[in-house]
Design an enzyme around this catalytic site. Structure first.
Site, PDB file in Angstrom:
ATOM      1  N   THR A 126       0.830  -1.219   0.198  1.00  0.00           N
ATOM      2  CA  THR A 126      -0.049  -0.089  -0.005  1.00  0.00           C
ATOM      3  C   THR A 126       0.707   1.207  -0.016  1.00  0.00           C
ATOM      4  OG1 THR A 126      -1.845  -1.044   1.178  1.00  0.00           O
ATOM      5  CG2 THR A 126      -1.716   1.202   1.187  1.00  0.00           C
ATOM      6  N   TYR A 160      -8.420   0.463  -3.444  1.00  0.00           N
ATOM      7  CA  TYR A 160      -7.164   1.089  -4.180  1.00  0.00           C
ATOM      8  C   TYR A 160      -6.416  -0.316  -4.619  1.00  0.00           C
ATOM      9  CZ  TYR A 160      -4.900  -0.153   0.065  1.00  0.00           C
ATOM     10  OH  TYR A 160      -4.322  -0.890   1.360  1.00  0.00           O
ATOM     11  N   SER A 187       1.678  -7.841  -0.422  1.00  0.00           N
ATOM     12  CA  SER A 187       2.596  -8.686   0.176  1.00  0.00           C
ATOM     13  C   SER A 187       1.915 -10.137   0.497  1.00  0.00           C
ATOM     14  CB  SER A 187       3.258  -8.144   1.278  1.00  0.00           C
ATOM     15  OG  SER A 187       2.357  -7.842   2.341  1.00  0.00           O
ATOM     16  N   THR A 201       1.652  -4.326   4.171  1.00  0.00           N
ATOM     17  CA  THR A 201       1.650  -4.663   5.496  1.00  0.00           C
ATOM     18  C   THR A 201       1.102  -6.175   5.940  1.00  0.00           C
ATOM     19  OG1 THR A 201      -0.409  -3.547   5.621  1.00  0.00           O
ATOM     20  CG2 THR A 201       1.465  -2.358   6.196  1.00  0.00           C
ATOM     21  N   ASP A 202       0.488  -6.809   4.928  1.00  0.00           N
ATOM     22  CA  ASP A 202      -0.263  -8.063   5.290  1.00  0.00           C
ATOM     23  C   ASP A 202       0.928  -9.164   5.593  1.00  0.00           C
ATOM     24  OD1 ASP A 202      -2.356  -6.638   4.684  1.00  0.00           O
ATOM     25  OD2 ASP A 202      -2.962  -8.234   3.025  1.00  0.00           O
ATOM     26  N   LYS A 249       0.662  -7.359  12.391  1.00  0.00           N
ATOM     27  CA  LYS A 249      -0.574  -6.506  12.086  1.00  0.00           C
ATOM     28  C   LYS A 249      -1.754  -7.230  12.910  1.00  0.00           C
ATOM     29  CE  LYS A 249      -2.663  -4.857   7.929  1.00  0.00           C
ATOM     30  NZ  LYS A 249      -2.798  -4.966   6.450  1.00  0.00           N
ATOM     31  N   GLU A 307      -1.668 -28.499  28.356  1.00  0.00           N
ATOM     32  CA  GLU A 307      -2.702 -28.815  27.569  1.00  0.00           C
ATOM     33  C   GLU A 307      -2.368 -30.032  26.722  1.00  0.00           C
ATOM     34  OE1 GLU A 307      -5.941 -27.146  26.433  1.00  0.00           O
ATOM     35  OE2 GLU A 307      -5.650 -25.438  27.862  1.00  0.00           O
TER      36      GLU A 307
END
Ligand SMILES: NC(=O)CC[C@H](N)C(=O)O
Length: 337
Positions: A20, A34, A67, A100-101, A173, A294
């Site tokens: 972006t 966009y 990305s 950013t992903d 993120k 667990e």
């Protein structure tokens, strides 16, 4: 006089990969609609003339993609270019512009494999440059400020968004759309304001120059995949991933990295056939998975990802498995990095 200032300023290379921060929308009102990866690196640099006051900046376009489409081969290509630049006497710092992903994955990868103390800063934006209140300009300015600062050396790969300096290992993120998108369970390392860095903490985990991994020794990454857990989950995804060649499966578990009784037998079977099982948690604000809590990891010979989220655990598992296939060694690496 100009020559003198140029001599005093740090030399920073900006490696552009898309995202972006290089995006463009149809109107200024388009903050979310966009196309990513439209602008070339020269336009990015020209868009922030103030960079020239911080450093002698030059750019290279390494790729031009969103990305989420980055592959392991792309990671290797970027990593190798970063290492070449870090080895160059003429380079003081490196900035990588990135979508950013998967920015958190690339930042952690570089943090593990770049044998250098020189600052490496990964940066993105949440709004394209064409949008009102676009955040890319300031984020890039901050990234170059941090990359050109001697104080940033030896602190591992860094990420600058929203005025914060985050550790590339810890940051993730956590929010989309909003510009306050990147969070770490352990907090930011510092702030960058008006081109000046303010530091508050240091990373405790091994990274960069202190890492046992070196991008120059890595020519391919093994297939490691992630399977997501939820109520009524079946073992279909785990079996399919192993069938397709996964050498390790990251269990993106519920809560403490818990594993459904519907899935445990398949994981034991896959592990018998040589697939490493790595338990992590998909909780949003900081998972924390401990051995033998667990699930009896000692008995099953599984590995725990501790505080690494599933996508970060995938990166570390791939890098670690370029060196070892031993589950105890893998667990040691998961504690140390
Ligand atoms: N804010 C962003 O950078 C997201 C754009 C795109 N999905 C990417 O990761 O490249």
């Amino acid at each position: 006089e100009e020559a003198q200032t140029q001599q005093k300023l740090a030399n920073v290379v900006i490696l552009a990969t898309g995202g972006t921060i290089a995006g463009a929308g149809a109107s200024a009102a388009n903050s979310a609609t966009y196309q990513a990866a439209k602008l070339g690196v020269d336009k990015l640099i020209a868009g922030v003339p103030e960079l020239a006051e911080l450093a002698n900046v030059r750019g290279e376009q390494v790729m031009q993609i969103a990305s989420e489409s980055i592959t392991n081969d792309d990671l290797l290509k970027l990593g190798k270019r970063v290492a070449e630049l870090a080895d160059s006497k003429d380079v003081d710092g490196i900035v990588i512009t990135h979508g950013t992903d998967t920015l958190e994955e690339t930042a952690y990868f570089l943090n593990l494999v770049e044998k250098t103390d020189k600052p490496i800063v990964v940066v993105g934006s949440m709004r394209p440059g064409t949008a009102m209140s676009a955040d890319g300009m300031l984020n890039l300015y901050n990234a170059v400020a941090v990359a050109s600062d001697k104080q940033s050396r030896g602190k591992g790969v860094l990420v600058t968004l929203n005025d914060e300096i985050q550790s590339g290992r810890d940051v993730s993120k956590a929010v989309n759309i909003k510009t306050e998108a990147f969070k770490s369970a352990w907090g930011p390392m510092g702030m960058v304001v008006e081109g000046k860095s303010y530091w508050f903490r240091l990373p405790a985990k091994r990274h960069t120059a202190d890492s046992e991994f070196d991008i120059k020794q890595i020519s391919s990454l093994p297939q490691v995949d992630i399977a997501y857990s939820y109520g009524n989950v079946s073992d279909t995804a785990y079996k399919a991933l192993a069938q397709s060649g996964a050498k390790a499966i990251i269990h993106a578990g519920t809560g403490n990295g818990s594993v459904s009784s519907r899935v445990v037998p398949a994981l034991q079977e896959l592990h018998k056939n040589g697939v490493q099982i790595i338990r992590s948690s998909h909780v949003n604000q900081g998972g924390f998975v401990l051995r033998n809590a667990e699930q009896p990891d000692d008995k099953y010979d599984w590995v725990v990802a501790h505080d690494l989220n599933p996508q970060k655990a995938r990166i570390l598992a791939m890098v670690a498995m370029t060196k070892t296939q031993d589950s105890k060694e893998l667990q040691r690496i998961f504690w140390e990095y």
